[in-house]
Design a protein around this motif. Structure first.
Motif, PDB file in Angstrom:
ATOM      1  N   GLY A  90       0.814  -1.214   0.000  1.00 53.03           N
ATOM      2  CA  GLY A  90       0.000   0.000   0.000  1.00 53.03           C
ATOM      3  C   GLY A  90       0.846   1.260   0.000  1.00 53.03           C
ATOM      4  O   GLY A  90       0.567   2.210  -0.739  1.00 53.03           O
ATOM      5  N   VAL A  91       1.895   1.271   0.809  1.00 46.20           N
ATOM      6  CA  VAL A  91       2.779   2.441   0.888  1.00 46.20           C
ATOM      7  C   VAL A  91       3.475   2.677  -0.446  1.00 46.20           C
ATOM      8  O   VAL A  91       3.493   3.802  -0.974  1.00 46.20           O
ATOM      9  N   VAL A  92       4.044   1.627  -1.019  1.00 46.42           N
ATOM     10  CA  VAL A  92       4.780   1.770  -2.285  1.00 46.42           C
ATOM     11  C   VAL A  92       3.828   2.154  -3.417  1.00 46.42           C
ATOM     12  O   VAL A  92       4.161   2.980  -4.278  1.00 46.42           O
ATOM     13  N   PHE A  93       2.631   1.566  -3.419  1.00 45.25           N
ATOM     14  CA  PHE A  93       1.646   1.914  -4.448  1.00 45.25           C
ATOM     15  C   PHE A  93       1.285   3.391  -4.367  1.00 45.25           C
ATOM     16  O   PHE A  93       1.174   4.077  -5.401  1.00 45.25           O
ATOM     17  N   LEU A  94       1.095   3.920  -3.152  1.00 44.64           N
ATOM     18  CA  LEU A  94       0.744   5.323  -2.999  1.00 44.64           C
ATOM     19  C   LEU A  94       1.892   6.232  -3.428  1.00 44.64           C
ATOM     20  O   LEU A  94       1.651   7.316  -3.977  1.00 44.64           O
ATOM     21  N   VAL A  95       3.131   5.812  -3.185  1.00 43.51           N
ATOM     22  CA  VAL A  95       4.294   6.583  -3.669  1.00 43.51           C
ATOM     23  C   VAL A  95       4.268   6.630  -5.193  1.00 43.51           C
ATOM     24  O   VAL A  95       4.453   7.696  -5.806  1.00 43.51           O
ATOM     25  N   TRP A  96       4.041   5.473  -5.808  1.00 41.50           N
ATOM     26  CA  TRP A  96       3.949   5.426  -7.269  1.00 41.50           C
ATOM     27  C   TRP A  96       2.805   6.297  -7.773  1.00 41.50           C
ATOM     28  O   TRP A  96       2.963   7.065  -8.737  1.00 41.50           O
ATOM     29  N   LEU A  97       1.646   6.199  -7.120  1.00 43.55           N
ATOM     30  CA  LEU A  97       0.467   6.943  -7.553  1.00 43.55           C
ATOM     31  C   LEU A  97       0.702   8.446  -7.451  1.00 43.55           C
ATOM     32  O   LEU A  97       0.295   9.206  -8.338  1.00 43.55           O
ATOM     33  N   TRP A  98       1.356   8.869  -6.383  1.00 38.24           N
ATOM     34  CA  TRP A  98       1.643  10.299  -6.191  1.00 38.24           C
ATOM     35  C   TRP A  98       2.533  10.826  -7.311  1.00 38.24           C
ATOM     36  O   TRP A  98       2.267  11.890  -7.897  1.00 38.24           O
ATOM     37  N   ARG A  99       3.584  10.085  -7.609  1.00 43.97           N
ATOM     38  CA  ARG A  99       4.511  10.528  -8.652  1.00 43.97           C
ATOM     39  C   ARG A  99       3.851  10.481 -10.026  1.00 43.97           C
ATOM     40  O   ARG A  99       4.059  11.378 -10.862  1.00 43.97           O
ATOM     41  N   ALA A 100       3.052   9.433 -10.260  1.00 39.98           N
ATOM     42  CA  ALA A 100       2.348   9.331 -11.536  1.00 39.98           C
ATOM     43  C   ALA A 100       1.352  10.466 -11.691  1.00 39.98           C
ATOM     44  O   ALA A 100       1.136  10.972 -12.800  1.00 39.98           O
ATOM     45  N   ARG A 101       0.730  10.880 -10.597  1.00 38.66           N
ATOM     46  CA  ARG A 101      -0.230  11.990 -10.634  1.00 38.66           C
ATOM     47  C   ARG A 101       0.468  13.287 -11.022  1.00 38.66           C
ATOM     48  O   ARG A 101      -0.055  14.073 -11.834  1.00 38.66           O
ATOM     49  N   ILE A 102       1.635  13.554 -10.428  1.00 39.42           N
ATOM     50  CA  ILE A 102       2.386  14.764 -10.774  1.00 39.42           C
ATOM     51  C   ILE A 102       2.732  14.748 -12.263  1.00 39.42           C
ATOM     52  O   ILE A 102       2.576  15.753 -12.964  1.00 39.42           O
ATOM     53  N   ASN A 103       3.184  13.598 -12.751  1.00 41.71           N
ATOM     54  CA  ASN A 103       3.507  13.489 -14.174  1.00 41.71           C
ATOM     55  C   ASN A 103       2.272  13.747 -15.032  1.00 41.71           C
ATOM     56  O   ASN A 103       2.347  14.403 -16.078  1.00 41.71           O
TER      57      ASN A 103
END
Length: 228
Positions: A90-103
């Motif tokens: 869950g933590v790693v997925f949210l990190v990925w999601l946050w960065r993907a959102r910025i992109n």
């Protein structure tokens, strides 16, 4: 290792200019952990059936107290291990999601995102809103990341539907195990629900891995194209 890239689309923010960040590393880590969660859930379902079987045998005089303890120990071990991996995923997925959102904002602009950045994480933990806000966040990232538009959103929709149904079943299971009286028939019903939940989670897990890989590939491809 993920990091900022030169030559990528840029956009100003209150904190200053932002640059595209590759999400390949976090995507691989998130996908791997999600698949490990699915393995853990299979083990939990197996342990649920094991507990039912040993209780059934014990009542029939074919199992001992030691057998009950062994089944209970295996269940606890499987549940704890799965929980640890689940939290990590869950933590790693949210990190990925946050960065993907910025992109996605850099590619399509903030107006293409229905929710502010705070909802990227907060949407998962806000009661009631967590039934649809995370879907909107992922769906908007999906659409903004695609090189060609419009892009079909059925994959994201099916993933979210499976996840919601599985979550509802999971809460029912939790209520059962918190009940004061657990019967043999109840254990069988719980094992059936656990199997159904695992099947739904497996389908949702495979779909979210596909979503992660697709968004990551799209964003990487657009970075390469912008650098040419």
């Amino acid at each position: 290792m993920d990091g900022p890239q030169q030559g990528a689309p840029t956009s100003a923010s209150p904190a200053g200019p932002e640059r595209y960040r590759t999400v390949t590393g976090t995507a691989v880590a998130a996908a791997t952990l999600i698949l490990l969660v699915l393995v853990g859930e299979v083990l939990v379902s197996v342990s649920d059936w094991g507990i039912y079987d040993v209780v059934h045998d014990y009542k029939a005089g074919a199992a001992t107290v030691a057998d009950l303890d062994a089944a209970d120990s295996f269940s606890r071990l499987a549940s704890i291990a799965t929980l640890v991996v689940w939290v990590s995923a869950g933590v790693v997925f949210l990190v990925w999601l946050w960065r993907a959102r910025i992109n996605a904002e850099l590619f399509g602009g903030t107006e293409a995102q229905r929710r502010s950045r705070g909802w990227v994480v907060g949407g998962w933990f806000t009661p009631v809103a967590n039934l649809w806000v995370p879907y909107q966040v992922v769906s908007d990232i999906w659409k903004a990341s695609a090189a060609r538009r419009p892009v079909p959103g059925g994959l994201v929709m099916v993933w979210w539907a499976l996840l919601v149904v599985s979550t509802i079943i999971g809460r029912s299971l939790a209520q059962f195990y918190l009940s004061e009286e657990i019967t043999e028939e109840g254990l069988r019903s719980a094992a059936n629900l656990s199997t159904l939940s695992t099947a739904l989670d497996a389908a949702a897990g495979v779909l979210v891995v596909l979503i992660i890989r697709r968004i990551t590939a799209w964003q990487t491809q657009r970075l390469v194209q912008s650098a040419v």
